[in-house]
Design a protein around this motif. Structure first.
Motif, short mmCIF file in Angstrom:
data_model
loop_
_atom_site.label_atom_id
_atom_site.label_comp_id
_atom_site.label_asym_id
_atom_site.label_seq_id
_atom_site.Cartn_x
_atom_site.Cartn_y
_atom_site.Cartn_z
N GLY A 27 0.77 -1.24 0.00
CA GLY A 27 0.00 0.00 0.00
C GLY A 27 0.79 1.28 0.00
N VAL A 28 2.08 1.23 -0.42
CA VAL A 28 2.89 2.47 -0.40
C VAL A 28 3.17 3.00 -1.81
CG1 VAL A 28 3.94 1.96 1.82
CG2 VAL A 28 5.08 1.17 -0.27
N GLY A 29 2.60 2.36 -2.84
CA GLY A 29 2.67 2.95 -4.18
C GLY A 29 3.57 2.25 -5.18
N LYS A 30 3.99 1.03 -4.90
CA LYS A 30 4.90 0.33 -5.83
C LYS A 30 4.26 0.14 -7.21
CE LYS A 30 5.47 -3.27 -3.11
NZ LYS A 30 4.59 -2.83 -2.01
N THR A 31 3.07 -0.44 -7.22
CA THR A 31 2.40 -0.70 -8.49
C THR A 31 1.94 0.60 -9.14
OG1 THR A 31 1.64 -2.84 -7.63
CG2 THR A 31 0.57 -2.03 -9.61
N THR A 32 1.51 1.55 -8.33
CA THR A 32 1.08 2.86 -8.86
C THR A 32 2.24 3.56 -9.57
OG1 THR A 32 -0.58 3.12 -7.13
CG2 THR A 32 0.15 5.13 -8.24
N ILE A 33 3.41 3.56 -8.95
CA ILE A 33 4.59 4.18 -9.56
C ILE A 33 4.98 3.43 -10.83
CG2 ILE A 33 7.05 4.71 -9.27
CD1 ILE A 33 5.22 6.60 -7.75
N ALA A 34 4.85 2.11 -10.82
CA ALA A 34 5.15 1.31 -12.01
C ALA A 34 4.24 1.72 -13.17
CB ALA A 34 5.01 -0.17 -11.71
N ARG A 35 2.97 1.95 -12.89
CA ARG A 35 2.03 2.37 -13.94
C ARG A 35 2.36 3.76 -14.45
NH1 ARG A 35 -2.87 0.43 -10.17
NH2 ARG A 35 -2.90 -1.80 -10.68
N ILE A 36 2.73 4.66 -13.55
CA ILE A 36 3.11 6.02 -13.96
C ILE A 36 4.37 5.97 -14.82
CG2 ILE A 36 3.89 8.30 -13.16
CD1 ILE A 36 2.14 7.86 -10.65
N SER A 192 0.57 2.91 5.33
CA SER A 192 0.08 2.37 4.06
C SER A 192 -1.08 3.25 3.57
CB SER A 192 -0.42 0.93 4.25
OG SER A 192 -1.19 0.52 3.13
N VAL A 193 -0.90 3.83 2.38
CA VAL A 193 -1.95 4.68 1.82
C VAL A 193 -3.21 3.85 1.58
CG1 VAL A 193 -2.60 6.20 -0.08
CG2 VAL A 193 -0.24 6.20 0.77
N ARG A 194 -3.02 2.65 1.03
CA ARG A 194 -4.16 1.78 0.72
C ARG A 194 -4.94 1.43 1.98
NH1 ARG A 194 -2.11 -3.42 -1.13
NH2 ARG A 194 -1.25 -2.21 -2.86
N ASP A 195 -4.22 1.02 3.04
CA ASP A 195 -4.90 0.65 4.28
C ASP A 195 -5.59 1.86 4.91
OD1 ASP A 195 -3.93 -1.86 3.83
OD2 ASP A 195 -2.56 -1.92 5.53
N SER A 196 -4.94 3.02 4.83
CA SER A 196 -5.53 4.25 5.39
C SER A 196 -6.83 4.60 4.68
CB SER A 196 -4.54 5.41 5.29
OG SER A 196 -3.39 5.16 6.06
N LEU A 197 -6.82 4.51 3.35
CA LEU A 197 -8.03 4.83 2.57
C LEU A 197 -9.14 3.83 2.83
CD1 LEU A 197 -6.51 5.97 -0.84
CD2 LEU A 197 -7.42 7.40 0.99
N SER A 198 -8.77 2.57 3.00
CA SER A 198 -9.76 1.54 3.31
C SER A 198 -10.43 1.83 4.64
CB SER A 198 -9.08 0.16 3.33
OG SER A 198 -10.01 -0.84 3.68
N PHE A 199 -9.59 2.21 5.63
CA PHE A 199 -10.16 2.52 6.95
C PHE A 199 -10.96 3.82 6.90
CE2 PHE A 199 -9.82 4.02 11.45
CZ PHE A 199 -10.57 3.00 12.00
N LEU A 200 -10.53 4.76 6.06
CA LEU A 200 -11.28 6.01 5.92
C LEU A 200 -12.68 5.73 5.39
CD1 LEU A 200 -11.36 9.13 6.01
CD2 LEU A 200 -10.45 9.12 3.67
N GLU A 201 -12.80 4.82 4.43
CA GLU A 201 -14.12 4.45 3.91
C GLU A 201 -15.00 3.90 5.03
OE1 GLU A 201 -14.37 2.03 0.42
OE2 GLU A 201 -12.69 3.03 -0.55
N GLN A 202 -14.41 3.05 5.88
CA GLN A 202 -15.16 2.52 7.02
C GLN A 202 -15.60 3.65 7.95
OE1 GLN A 202 -13.41 -0.87 9.13
NE2 GLN A 202 -12.01 -1.15 7.41
N ALA A 203 -14.68 4.59 8.18
CA ALA A 203 -14.96 5.70 9.09
C ALA A 203 -16.09 6.59 8.56
CB ALA A 203 -13.69 6.53 9.31
N VAL A 204 -16.07 6.87 7.25
CA VAL A 204 -17.12 7.70 6.64
C VAL A 204 -18.47 7.01 6.80
CG1 VAL A 204 -18.02 8.58 4.45
CG2 VAL A 204 -15.59 8.88 5.02
#
Length: 220
Positions: A27-36, A192-204
């Motif tokens: 969740g720290v951007g490895k695949t995202t950076i690869a796509r960019i 982890s950005v991914r884990d943070s966003l997942s938990f943010l969705e739960q929080a919302v």
């Protein structure tokens, strides 16, 4: 980060390598950076090291329809037959862009036999192919593979950066929030950005109309 800076410099100097290992926690951007990176090296109108995101190449990659960008999940494609098929396909030149980019996620899951087959391609890679091997378990990748790749380490993302990112998303979605609530969300995500966003969705969902510190701490 140092990895991003190095990749940007390589793109500007037209010295992008043939194979990279991106190592770091989930969740720290490895695949995202690869796509960019894939967009940047195939972009028709790049802005320095940045893809334009408007040309036909960028648009097809963003839409996930680009035939020259191949993402492989090694957890489910770890066998020798999968790598043999890959070795056959790398011979063919790109259909649209300048390079074919193979992004192999969780590459440490490949079998030893598969690693051996992959090594043969990495030893003499065609000039029209780029490999990005992403992993959370660096120690499981054979030294023979590592010696053919440039290795970049991705670190956990600082909590304040994740907080600012989440704040921007909530403002775009017009969702009310308290700053301290986002601190607890980011802390739960542990870099982890991914884990943070997942938990943010739960929080919302849990908080309803407004993401408050009291409700988020209750959820934590």
């Amino acid at each position: 980060s140092a990895a991003v800076q190095s990749l940007q410099n390589a793109i500007k100097a037209n010295r992008v390598g043939s194979a990279y290992v991106f190592f770091g926690p989930r969740g720290v951007g490895k695949t995202t950076i690869a796509r960019i990176l894939a967009r940047a090296i195939n972009c028709e109108n790049p802005n320095g090291a940045e893809p334009c995101d408007a040309c036909s190449s960028c648009q097809s990659i963003l839409a996930g329809t680009a035939m020259d960008i191949i993402e492989i999940d090694a957890a489910t494609h770890r066998g020798i037959d999968n790598v043999r098929q890959l070795r056959e396909n790398v011979k063919f030149r790109p259909m649209q862009g300048k390079k074919k980019v193979y992004i192999i996620d969780e590459v440490h899951m490949l079998t030893q036999e598969s690693f051996n087959a992959l090594l043969k391609t990495l030893e003499e890679p065609p000039d029209h192919v780029l490999f990005v091997l992403a992993t959370t378990e660096f120690q499981k990748i054979p030294e023979t593979i590592l010696s053919r790749c440039q290795v970049f380490t991705f670190r956990k993302v600082a909590l304040d950066i994740i907080q600012r990112y989440m704040a921007r998303l909530l403002e775009q979605e017009k969702i009310l929030y308290e700053e301290n609530a986002l601190f607890w969300v980011a802390r739960r995500g542990d870099g982890s950005v991914r884990d943070s966003l997942s938990f943010l969705e739960q929080a919302v969902a849990f908080c309803g109309g407004s993401v408050t510190e009291e409700k988020v701490r209750e959820l934590v």
